[in-house]
Design a protein around this motif. Structure first.
Motif, PDB file in Angstrom:
ATOM      1  N   GLU A  68       0.831  -1.208   0.000  1.00 34.40           N
ATOM      2  CA  GLU A  68       0.000   0.000   0.000  1.00 34.40           C
ATOM      3  C   GLU A  68       0.861   1.252   0.000  1.00 34.40           C
ATOM      4  O   GLU A  68       0.461   2.294  -0.524  1.00 34.40           O
ATOM      5  N   VAL A  71       1.625   2.070  -3.659  1.00 34.63           N
ATOM      6  CA  VAL A  71       0.450   2.647  -4.329  1.00 34.63           C
ATOM      7  C   VAL A  71       0.257   4.103  -3.894  1.00 34.63           C
ATOM      8  O   VAL A  71       0.074   5.000  -4.726  1.00 34.63           O
ATOM      9  N   ARG A  75       0.914   7.547  -6.280  1.00 27.23           N
ATOM     10  CA  ARG A  75      -0.232   8.449  -6.491  1.00 27.23           C
ATOM     11  C   ARG A  75       0.135   9.871  -6.044  1.00 27.23           C
ATOM     12  O   ARG A  75      -0.116  10.837  -6.771  1.00 27.23           O
ATOM     13  N   ASP A  81      -1.593   5.579 -10.810  1.00 25.93           N
ATOM     14  CA  ASP A  81      -2.258   4.489 -10.100  1.00 25.93           C
ATOM     15  C   ASP A  81      -1.631   3.199 -10.591  1.00 25.93           C
ATOM     16  O   ASP A  81      -1.767   2.844 -11.766  1.00 25.93           O
ATOM     17  N   VAL A  83      -0.768  -1.027 -10.036  1.00 22.71           N
ATOM     18  CA  VAL A  83      -1.243  -2.287  -9.483  1.00 22.71           C
ATOM     19  C   VAL A  83      -0.013  -3.109  -9.129  1.00 22.71           C
ATOM     20  O   VAL A  83       0.833  -3.360  -9.998  1.00 22.71           O
ATOM     21  N   GLY A 109       5.574  -3.663 -10.637  1.00 22.06           N
ATOM     22  CA  GLY A 109       4.441  -2.824 -11.032  1.00 22.06           C
ATOM     23  C   GLY A 109       4.032  -3.040 -12.474  1.00 22.06           C
ATOM     24  O   GLY A 109       3.159  -2.342 -12.986  1.00 22.06           O
TER      25      GLY A 109
END
Length: 171
Positions: A68, A71, A75, A81, A83, A109
């Motif tokens: 997290e 991510v 951002r 964004d 994954v 990623g």
């Protein structure tokens, strides 16, 4: 000597566990991501707060899972964004300078296509760009260069790599 609390007394038990938790060592956690473009170049960022280039990512906040962290950082810093597709590297970094030890992760990623739209969104980065692996080696500091090399190998071999300061741990 006072007896050790048991789970039969939940308040005393939780207080006992909290006291033990407060005495245990804390680890700093960094989480970066290996992002590639369609030509196989890797995304690097140029931080304003330290010398040399880096993989995109950053430091975990309190109680934040490393995946997290990646991510959130991408951002915040690049408006991307991503994954997370898997774990490539876990690197234990020994204490150095004023810093205690750290656990550093590199996640896969995948491949992204941003075609010139890539620019820093905050003051922590001065630049972000895709570079081939040879150029990346010249921009990164030693430990990160070794870590990137191992991340690329882990991706190719389909397995996670464990390191000490960017290198295979001693036997």
């Amino acid at each position: 000597m006072k007896p050790t609390p048991t789970p039969a007394d939940p308040d005393a038990w939780n207080a006992y566990l909290a006291e033990g938790n407060a005495k245990q060592a804390r680890k700093r956690v960094a989480a970066d991501v290996l992002l590639r473009d369609s030509s196989g170049s890797v995304l690097l960022v140029n931080p304003t707060y330290k010398p040399g280039w880096d993989l995109p990512g950053g430091m975990a906040e309190a109680n934040e899972p490393p995946e997290e962290t990646v991510v959130r950082e991408l951002r915040e810093e690049l408006g991307l964004d991503v994954v997370v597709r898997g774990l490539l590297v876990v690197d234990w970094v020994a204490p150095h300078g004023p810093w205690d030890d750290q656990i550093a992760f590199i996640f896969d990623g995948g491949t992204i296509d941003v075609e010139g739209k890539l620019k820093p969104h905050d003051k922590e980065l001065s630049e972000a760009r895709f570079v081939d692996l040879a150029e990346a080696g010249g921009l990164l500091r030693d430990r990160m260069r070794r870590r990137l090399t191992e991340a690329v190998r882990a991706l190719r071999e389909g397995r996670t790599v464990y390191l000490h300061d960017g290198q295979a741990p001693p036997d």
